[in-house]
Design an enzyme around this catalytic site. Structure first.
Site, PDB file in Angstrom:
ATOM      1  N   GLY A  21      42.976 -41.178-143.983  1.00 22.09           N
ATOM      2  CA  GLY A  21      42.870 -40.362-143.390  1.00 22.09           C
ATOM      3  C   GLY A  21      41.138 -39.176-142.979  1.00 22.09           C
ATOM      4  O   GLY A  21      40.452 -39.945-144.058  1.00 22.09           O
ATOM      5  N   HIS A  24      36.869 -42.200-140.397  1.00 16.94           N
ATOM      6  CA  HIS A  24      35.107 -42.168-139.714  1.00 16.94           C
ATOM      7  C   HIS A  24      35.268 -44.651-139.617  1.00 16.94           C
ATOM      8  O   HIS A  24      35.987 -45.198-140.167  1.00 16.94           O
ATOM      9  CB  HIS A  24      34.269 -42.112-140.986  1.00 16.94           C
ATOM     10  CG  HIS A  24      34.401 -42.398-142.151  1.00 16.94           C
ATOM     11  ND1 HIS A  24      34.414 -43.560-142.418  1.00 16.94           N
ATOM     12  CD2 HIS A  24      34.810 -41.508-143.231  1.00 16.94           C
ATOM     13  CE1 HIS A  24      34.700 -43.891-143.341  1.00 16.94           C
ATOM     14  NE2 HIS A  24      35.161 -42.566-144.612  1.00 16.94           N
ATOM     15  N   HIS A  27      36.336 -46.805-142.096  1.00 16.80           N
ATOM     16  CA  HIS A  27      37.790 -46.976-142.715  1.00 16.80           C
ATOM     17  C   HIS A  27      38.049 -47.967-141.179  1.00 16.80           C
ATOM     18  O   HIS A  27      38.420 -49.122-141.772  1.00 16.80           O
ATOM     19  CB  HIS A  27      38.315 -45.791-142.600  1.00 16.80           C
ATOM     20  CG  HIS A  27      38.686 -44.902-142.796  1.00 16.80           C
ATOM     21  ND1 HIS A  27      38.230 -42.970-142.932  1.00 16.80           N
ATOM     22  CD2 HIS A  27      38.989 -44.188-144.766  1.00 16.80           C
ATOM     23  CE1 HIS A  27      38.011 -42.423-143.803  1.00 16.80           C
ATOM     24  NE2 HIS A  27      38.937 -43.100-144.540  1.00 16.80           N
ATOM     25  N   LYS A 139      32.167 -48.895-151.221  1.00 15.70           N
ATOM     26  CA  LYS A 139      31.881 -47.310-151.521  1.00 15.70           C
ATOM     27  C   LYS A 139      32.461 -46.747-153.190  1.00 15.70           C
ATOM     28  O   LYS A 139      32.352 -46.399-153.589  1.00 15.70           O
ATOM     29  CB  LYS A 139      32.341 -46.547-150.040  1.00 15.70           C
ATOM     30  CG  LYS A 139      31.800 -45.220-151.078  1.00 15.70           C
ATOM     31  CD  LYS A 139      31.440 -44.518-149.401  1.00 15.70           C
ATOM     32  CE  LYS A 139      32.371 -43.298-149.615  1.00 15.70           C
ATOM     33  NZ  LYS A 139      33.058 -42.373-150.469  1.00 15.70           N
ATOM     34  N   ASP A 140      33.743 -47.145-152.421  1.00 19.45           N
ATOM     35  CA  ASP A 140      34.279 -46.252-153.581  1.00 19.45           C
ATOM     36  C   ASP A 140      34.525 -47.824-155.350  1.00 19.45           C
ATOM     37  O   ASP A 140      35.773 -48.473-155.458  1.00 19.45           O
ATOM     38  CB  ASP A 140      36.027 -45.901-153.325  1.00 19.45           C
ATOM     39  CG  ASP A 140      35.957 -45.462-152.455  1.00 19.45           C
ATOM     40  OD1 ASP A 140      35.704 -44.360-153.043  1.00 19.45           O
ATOM     41  OD2 ASP A 140      35.558 -45.503-151.359  1.00 19.45           O
ATOM     42  N   GLN A 143      36.398 -48.078-157.908  1.00 20.76           N
ATOM     43  CA  GLN A 143      38.134 -48.305-157.402  1.00 20.76           C
ATOM     44  C   GLN A 143      38.363 -49.360-157.458  1.00 20.76           C
ATOM     45  O   GLN A 143      40.033 -49.782-157.546  1.00 20.76           O
ATOM     46  CB  GLN A 143      38.338 -47.176-155.976  1.00 20.76           C
ATOM     47  CG  GLN A 143      39.370 -46.987-155.182  1.00 20.76           C
ATOM     48  CD  GLN A 143      39.339 -46.320-154.322  1.00 20.76           C
ATOM     49  OE1 GLN A 143      39.942 -44.601-154.278  1.00 20.76           O
ATOM     50  NE2 GLN A 143      39.489 -46.622-153.265  1.00 20.76           N
ATOM     51  N   MET A 174      29.008 -43.101-144.747  1.00 20.73           N
ATOM     52  CA  MET A 174      29.914 -42.685-144.602  1.00 20.73           C
ATOM     53  C   MET A 174      30.613 -42.202-145.536  1.00 20.73           C
ATOM     54  O   MET A 174      30.995 -42.684-146.244  1.00 20.73           O
ATOM     55  CB  MET A 174      30.590 -43.150-143.194  1.00 20.73           C
ATOM     56  CG  MET A 174      30.023 -43.628-142.248  1.00 20.73           C
ATOM     57  SD  MET A 174      30.634 -43.913-140.664  1.00 20.73           S
ATOM     58  CE  MET A 174      29.172 -44.200-139.683  1.00 20.73           C
ATOM     59  N   SER A 176      34.479 -39.137-145.872  1.00 21.12           N
ATOM     60  CA  SER A 176      35.306 -37.977-144.835  1.00 21.12           C
ATOM     61  C   SER A 176      34.747 -37.023-145.806  1.00 21.12           C
ATOM     62  O   SER A 176      34.909 -35.781-144.844  1.00 21.12           O
ATOM     63  CB  SER A 176      36.719 -38.128-145.110  1.00 21.12           C
ATOM     64  OG  SER A 176      36.949 -39.747-145.244  1.00 21.12           O
TER      65      SER A 176
HETATM   66  P1  AMP Z   1      39.391 -42.952-148.314  1.00 22.39           P
HETATM   67  O1  AMP Z   1      40.330 -42.603-147.106  1.00 22.39           O
HETATM   68  O2  AMP Z   1      38.299 -42.242-148.690  1.00 22.39           O
HETATM   69  O3  AMP Z   1      40.783 -42.868-149.706  1.00 22.39           O
HETATM   70  O4  AMP Z   1      39.204 -43.990-148.366  1.00 22.39           O
HETATM   71  C1  AMP Z   1      40.083 -45.484-147.664  1.00 22.39           C
HETATM   72  C2  AMP Z   1      39.613 -47.138-148.268  1.00 22.39           C
HETATM   73  O5  AMP Z   1      38.103 -46.843-147.276  1.00 22.39           O
HETATM   74  C3  AMP Z   1      38.611 -46.848-149.462  1.00 22.39           C
HETATM   75  O6  AMP Z   1      38.800 -48.555-149.480  1.00 22.39           O
HETATM   76  C4  AMP Z   1      37.078 -46.870-149.500  1.00 22.39           C
HETATM   77  O7  AMP Z   1      36.554 -47.975-150.361  1.00 22.39           O
HETATM   78  C5  AMP Z   1      37.184 -46.949-147.953  1.00 22.39           C
HETATM   79  N1  AMP Z   1      35.508 -46.225-147.066  1.00 22.39           N
HETATM   80  C6  AMP Z   1      35.763 -44.922-147.194  1.00 22.39           C
HETATM   81  N2  AMP Z   1      34.490 -44.799-146.666  1.00 22.39           N
HETATM   82  C7  AMP Z   1      33.634 -46.029-146.435  1.00 22.39           C
HETATM   83  C8  AMP Z   1      32.562 -46.711-146.245  1.00 22.39           C
HETATM   84  N3  AMP Z   1      31.806 -46.090-145.620  1.00 22.39           N
HETATM   85  N4  AMP Z   1      31.846 -47.947-145.788  1.00 22.39           N
HETATM   86  C9  AMP Z   1      33.139 -49.251-146.893  1.00 22.39           C
HETATM   87  N5  AMP Z   1      34.047 -48.134-146.720  1.00 22.39           N
HETATM   88  C10 AMP Z   1      35.475 -47.712-146.757  1.00 22.39           C
END
Ligand code: AMP
Length: 270
Positions: A21, A24, A27, A139-140, A143, A174, A176
Protein backbone atom coordinates in the site's frame (compact mmCIF):
# COMPACT_ATOMS: atom_id res chain seq x y z
CA UNK A 1 -13.96 -3.70 -6.14
CA UNK A 2 -14.15 -6.44 -3.55
CA UNK A 3 -12.38 -7.14 -0.31
CA UNK A 4 -11.93 -10.86 -0.88
CA UNK A 5 -10.71 -13.11 -3.64
CA UNK A 6 -13.50 -14.64 -5.71
CA UNK A 7 -13.51 -17.86 -7.69
CA UNK A 8 -12.74 -17.09 -11.30
CA UNK A 9 -13.10 -18.54 -14.75
CA UNK A 10 -9.82 -20.44 -15.28
CA UNK A 11 -9.83 -19.68 -19.03
CA UNK A 12 -9.07 -16.08 -18.15
CA UNK A 13 -5.55 -14.98 -17.29
CA UNK A 14 -5.33 -13.55 -13.79
CA UNK A 15 -2.52 -11.12 -13.01
CA UNK A 16 -1.54 -10.21 -9.48
CA UNK A 17 0.28 -7.22 -7.97
CA UNK A 18 1.14 -7.72 -4.28
CA UNK A 19 1.83 -4.47 -2.40
CA UNK A 20 2.06 -3.01 1.08
CA UNK A 21 0.00 0.00 0.00
CA UNK A 22 0.73 3.75 0.19
CA UNK A 23 0.75 3.46 -3.56
CA UNK A 24 2.91 5.51 -5.87
CA UNK A 25 3.67 5.51 -9.57
CA UNK A 26 6.03 2.54 -9.14
CA UNK A 27 3.19 0.34 -7.88
CA UNK A 28 0.82 1.77 -10.47
CA UNK A 29 3.23 0.93 -13.30
CA UNK A 30 2.89 -2.72 -12.24
CA UNK A 31 -0.89 -2.37 -12.25
CA UNK A 32 -0.80 -0.90 -15.77
CA UNK A 33 1.42 -3.72 -16.99
CA UNK A 34 -0.88 -6.27 -15.35
CA UNK A 35 -3.95 -4.77 -16.98
CA UNK A 36 -2.27 -4.77 -20.39
CA UNK A 37 -1.22 -8.42 -20.11
CA UNK A 38 -4.07 -10.09 -18.21
CA UNK A 39 -7.86 -10.43 -18.31
CA UNK A 40 -8.23 -9.90 -14.58
CA UNK A 41 -6.04 -7.69 -12.42
CA UNK A 42 -5.91 -8.35 -8.68
CA UNK A 43 -3.97 -6.08 -6.31
CA UNK A 44 -3.36 -6.91 -2.66
CA UNK A 45 -2.57 -4.44 0.08
CA UNK A 46 -1.14 -6.01 3.20
CA UNK A 47 1.55 -4.57 5.44
CA UNK A 48 3.13 -7.88 6.30
CA UNK A 49 4.35 -7.88 9.92
CA UNK A 50 6.44 -10.99 9.27
CA UNK A 51 8.88 -9.12 7.05
CA UNK A 52 9.63 -6.39 9.59
CA UNK A 53 12.32 -6.87 12.24
CA UNK A 54 11.58 -6.03 15.89
CA UNK A 55 13.39 -2.68 15.55
CA UNK A 56 11.92 -1.80 12.13
CA UNK A 57 9.16 0.58 11.10
CA UNK A 58 6.04 -1.66 11.12
CA UNK A 59 3.96 0.62 13.37
CA UNK A 60 5.00 3.76 11.47
CA UNK A 61 4.91 2.27 7.97
CA UNK A 62 2.95 4.80 5.85
CA UNK A 63 -0.65 3.86 5.16
CA UNK A 64 -3.48 5.58 3.23
CA UNK A 65 -6.09 3.01 2.30
CA UNK A 66 -8.68 5.52 1.13
CA UNK A 67 -6.30 7.12 -1.34
CA UNK A 68 -4.99 3.69 -2.45
CA UNK A 69 -8.52 2.47 -3.21
CA UNK A 70 -9.25 5.63 -5.21
CA UNK A 71 -6.11 5.15 -7.28
CA UNK A 72 -6.80 1.47 -7.90
CA UNK A 73 -10.33 2.24 -8.97
CA UNK A 74 -9.01 4.89 -11.38
CA UNK A 75 -6.55 2.36 -12.81
CA UNK A 76 -9.35 -0.13 -13.45
CA UNK A 77 -8.26 -2.87 -11.05
CA UNK A 78 -10.79 -5.72 -10.94
CA UNK A 79 -10.25 -6.84 -7.35
CA UNK A 80 -8.46 -5.42 -4.36
CA UNK A 81 -7.55 -8.03 -1.77
CA UNK A 82 -7.21 -6.63 1.75
CA UNK A 83 -6.42 -9.49 4.08
CA UNK A 84 -6.21 -8.77 7.79
CA UNK A 85 -3.37 -9.88 10.01
CA UNK A 86 -5.78 -12.44 11.50
CA UNK A 87 -6.52 -13.81 7.98
CA UNK A 88 -2.84 -14.29 7.23
CA UNK A 89 -1.40 -15.19 10.64
CA UNK A 90 -4.17 -16.46 12.91
CA UNK A 91 -3.26 -17.19 16.47
CA UNK A 92 -1.03 -20.28 16.66
CA UNK A 93 0.41 -19.74 13.18
CA UNK A 94 3.70 -21.65 12.78
CA UNK A 95 4.47 -22.41 9.11
CA UNK A 96 7.27 -20.59 7.28
CA UNK A 97 9.11 -20.94 3.99
CA UNK A 98 12.65 -19.79 3.32
CA UNK A 99 14.83 -19.74 0.23
CA UNK A 100 18.03 -20.85 1.92
CA UNK A 101 21.23 -18.86 1.55
CA UNK A 102 19.83 -16.16 -0.67
CA UNK A 103 17.68 -14.88 2.21
CA UNK A 104 20.60 -14.11 4.51
CA UNK A 105 22.82 -12.09 2.15
CA UNK A 106 22.62 -8.45 0.94
CA UNK A 107 19.41 -6.99 2.44
CA UNK A 108 18.92 -10.23 4.38
CA UNK A 109 22.20 -9.71 6.24
CA UNK A 110 20.97 -6.54 7.90
CA UNK A 111 17.31 -7.62 7.99
CA UNK A 112 17.32 -11.14 9.46
CA UNK A 113 14.02 -12.93 8.82
CA UNK A 114 12.89 -10.34 6.26
CA UNK A 115 12.91 -12.64 3.23
CA UNK A 116 11.40 -15.52 5.21
CA UNK A 117 8.50 -13.17 5.91
CA UNK A 118 8.30 -12.09 2.27
CA UNK A 119 8.48 -15.64 0.89
CA UNK A 120 5.84 -16.88 3.31
CA UNK A 121 3.35 -14.11 2.69
CA UNK A 122 3.77 -14.22 -1.09
CA UNK A 123 3.29 -18.00 -1.14
CA UNK A 124 0.11 -17.60 0.92
CA UNK A 125 -1.16 -14.79 -1.33
CA UNK A 126 -0.48 -16.90 -4.41
CA UNK A 127 -2.54 -19.76 -2.96
CA UNK A 128 -5.39 -17.36 -2.26
CA UNK A 129 -5.33 -15.44 -5.55
CA UNK A 130 -4.09 -18.19 -7.90
CA UNK A 131 -2.72 -15.89 -10.59
CA UNK A 132 -0.92 -17.06 -13.71
CA UNK A 133 1.27 -13.96 -13.61
CA UNK A 134 2.66 -11.88 -10.77
CA UNK A 135 4.06 -8.41 -11.48
CA UNK A 136 7.06 -7.28 -9.43
CA UNK A 137 9.33 -4.25 -9.53
CA UNK A 138 13.07 -4.54 -10.16
CA UNK A 139 13.64 -2.01 -7.39
CA UNK A 140 13.43 -4.97 -5.00
CA UNK A 141 15.84 -6.97 -7.13
CA UNK A 142 16.88 -9.50 -4.48
CA UNK A 143 13.23 -10.07 -3.56
CA UNK A 144 12.34 -10.82 -7.17
CA UNK A 145 15.21 -13.29 -7.60
CA UNK A 146 14.31 -15.04 -4.32
CA UNK A 147 10.64 -15.29 -5.26
CA UNK A 148 11.45 -16.66 -8.72
CA UNK A 149 13.49 -19.37 -6.98
CA UNK A 150 10.64 -20.08 -4.58
CA UNK A 151 8.21 -20.54 -7.47
CA UNK A 152 10.64 -22.79 -9.32
CA UNK A 153 11.59 -24.90 -6.29
CA UNK A 154 7.98 -25.39 -5.16
CA UNK A 155 6.70 -26.18 -8.69
CA UNK A 156 4.27 -23.30 -8.79
CA UNK A 157 2.89 -22.29 -12.15
CA UNK A 158 2.76 -18.56 -11.52
CA UNK A 159 5.32 -16.65 -13.56
CA UNK A 160 6.92 -13.44 -12.33
CA UNK A 161 6.95 -10.52 -14.75
CA UNK A 162 9.83 -8.21 -13.84
CA UNK A 163 9.01 -4.54 -14.32
CA UNK A 164 11.42 -1.59 -14.55
CA UNK A 165 12.18 0.77 -11.68
CA UNK A 166 10.07 3.93 -11.76
CA UNK A 167 12.00 7.01 -10.63
CA UNK A 168 11.32 10.58 -9.57
CA UNK A 169 12.50 13.31 -11.96
CA UNK A 170 15.88 13.51 -10.17
CA UNK A 171 16.44 9.77 -10.34
CA UNK A 172 15.42 8.68 -6.83
CA UNK A 173 13.62 5.34 -7.08
CA UNK A 174 10.02 5.77 -5.92
CA UNK A 175 9.38 4.14 -2.57
CA UNK A 176 6.78 4.43 0.17
CA UNK A 177 9.72 5.01 2.54
CA UNK A 178 10.72 8.22 0.70
CA UNK A 179 7.95 9.87 2.75
CA UNK A 180 10.21 9.54 5.81
CA UNK A 181 12.79 11.93 4.31
CA UNK A 182 12.88 15.60 5.26
CA UNK A 183 13.71 18.22 2.60
CA UNK A 184 17.46 18.02 3.16
CA UNK A 185 17.51 14.23 3.23
CA UNK A 186 15.39 14.13 0.09
CA UNK A 187 18.21 15.95 -1.71
CA UNK A 188 20.86 13.70 -0.15
CA UNK A 189 18.89 10.66 -1.33
CA UNK A 190 19.76 11.48 -4.93
CA UNK A 191 23.13 9.92 -4.22
CA UNK A 192 21.85 6.37 -4.71
CA UNK A 193 20.94 6.97 -8.35
CA UNK A 194 23.99 9.19 -8.91
CA UNK A 195 26.25 6.42 -7.58
CA UNK A 196 24.68 3.89 -9.94
CA UNK A 197 24.94 6.31 -12.86
CA UNK A 198 28.60 7.04 -12.18
CA UNK A 199 29.44 3.35 -11.88
CA UNK A 200 27.64 2.75 -15.14
CA UNK A 201 29.64 5.44 -16.93
CA UNK A 202 32.85 3.96 -15.58
CA UNK A 203 31.83 0.46 -16.68
CA UNK A 204 30.84 1.65 -20.12
CA UNK A 205 34.23 3.36 -20.43
CA UNK A 206 35.89 -0.01 -19.86
CA UNK A 207 36.33 -0.43 -16.09
CA UNK A 208 34.96 -3.76 -14.96
CA UNK A 209 36.70 -4.29 -11.63
CA UNK A 210 34.04 -4.51 -8.93
CA UNK A 211 36.42 -2.82 -6.49
CA UNK A 212 36.74 0.27 -8.69
CA UNK A 213 33.01 0.40 -9.45
CA UNK A 214 32.07 0.02 -5.79
CA UNK A 215 34.66 2.60 -4.78
CA UNK A 216 33.22 5.29 -7.06
CA UNK A 217 29.72 4.56 -5.79
CA UNK A 218 30.90 4.69 -2.16
CA UNK A 219 32.60 8.06 -2.68
CA UNK A 220 29.47 9.63 -4.15
CA UNK A 221 27.27 8.29 -1.35
CA UNK A 222 29.65 9.36 1.40
CA UNK A 223 30.14 12.84 -0.11
CA UNK A 224 26.37 13.32 -0.03
CA UNK A 225 26.19 12.28 3.63
CA UNK A 226 24.67 8.84 3.00
CA UNK A 227 25.81 5.81 5.00
CA UNK A 228 26.10 2.68 2.87
CA UNK A 229 24.71 -0.50 4.42
CA UNK A 230 26.15 -2.41 1.47
CA UNK A 231 27.27 -1.77 -2.10
CA UNK A 232 27.80 -5.02 -3.99
CA UNK A 233 28.29 -6.22 -7.51
CA UNK A 234 26.46 -9.53 -7.85
CA UNK A 235 25.59 -12.16 -10.40
CA UNK A 236 22.05 -11.26 -11.51
CA UNK A 237 20.98 -14.93 -11.51
CA UNK A 238 22.63 -16.34 -8.38
CA UNK A 239 23.20 -13.16 -6.33
CA UNK A 240 26.81 -14.29 -5.76
CA UNK A 241 29.35 -11.52 -5.39
CA UNK A 242 31.46 -11.00 -8.49
CA UNK A 243 34.91 -9.48 -8.94
CA UNK A 244 34.23 -8.30 -12.47
CA UNK A 245 31.20 -6.69 -14.05
CA UNK A 246 29.68 -8.13 -17.21
CA UNK A 247 26.30 -8.33 -18.93
CA UNK A 248 24.92 -10.61 -16.20
CA UNK A 249 25.96 -8.61 -13.15
CA UNK A 250 24.09 -5.97 -11.24
CA UNK A 251 25.19 -3.31 -8.79
CA UNK A 252 22.99 -3.40 -5.69
CA UNK A 253 23.02 -0.91 -2.88
CA UNK A 254 21.34 -0.12 0.41
CA UNK A 255 22.03 3.25 1.97
CA UNK A 256 20.94 4.98 5.15
CA UNK A 257 19.86 8.58 4.66
CA UNK A 258 19.44 9.66 8.25
CA UNK A 259 17.60 6.70 9.77
CA UNK A 260 15.81 5.78 6.53
CA UNK A 261 17.24 2.81 4.67
CA UNK A 262 16.79 3.06 0.91
CA UNK A 263 17.67 0.52 -1.78
CA UNK A 264 18.40 0.78 -5.49
CA UNK A 265 20.18 -1.21 -8.20
CA UNK A 266 21.09 -1.22 -11.86
CA UNK A 267 22.49 -3.42 -14.57
CA UNK A 268 25.55 -1.43 -15.59
CA UNK A 269 25.53 -2.76 -19.13
CA UNK A 270 22.10 -1.64 -20.30
P1 AMP B 1 5.93 -2.69 -1.68
O1 AMP B 1 4.62 -2.04 -1.52
O2 AMP B 1 7.10 -1.83 -1.30
O3 AMP B 1 5.98 -4.07 -1.06
O4 AMP B 1 6.13 -2.94 -3.24
C1 AMP B 1 5.20 -3.69 -3.98
C2 AMP B 1 5.73 -3.91 -5.36
O5 AMP B 1 5.96 -2.66 -6.01
C3 AMP B 1 7.06 -4.68 -5.39
O6 AMP B 1 7.04 -5.60 -6.48
C4 AMP B 1 8.06 -3.57 -5.62
O7 AMP B 1 9.25 -4.01 -6.25
C5 AMP B 1 7.27 -2.65 -6.54
N1 AMP B 1 7.85 -1.31 -6.52
C6 AMP B 1 8.08 -0.54 -5.44
N2 AMP B 1 8.69 0.61 -5.81
C7 AMP B 1 8.85 0.55 -7.15
C8 AMP B 1 9.41 1.42 -8.13
N3 AMP B 1 9.94 2.58 -7.81
N4 AMP B 1 9.39 1.02 -9.42
C9 AMP B 1 8.86 -0.18 -9.77
N5 AMP B 1 8.31 -1.04 -8.91
C10 AMP B 1 8.30 -0.69 -7.61
Amino acid sequence: MQKSVARRDRSQVTGFVPTMGFLHQGHLSLVERCRENCDICVVSIFVNPAQFGPKEDLANYPRDLEQDLKLLSKYGVDQVFLPTQEDMYPSGYRTWVEVEGWSSILCGASRPGHFRGVATVVLKLLHLVQPQKMFMGSKDFQQTVILEKLLQDLNLETRIIRCPIVREADGLAMSSRNSYLNAEQRIQARCLFQALQQAKILYQQGTNSSQALIQVAREIISAAGGRPDYIKLVDATTLEERDEADDNTRLLLAVFIGTTRLIDNDALSA
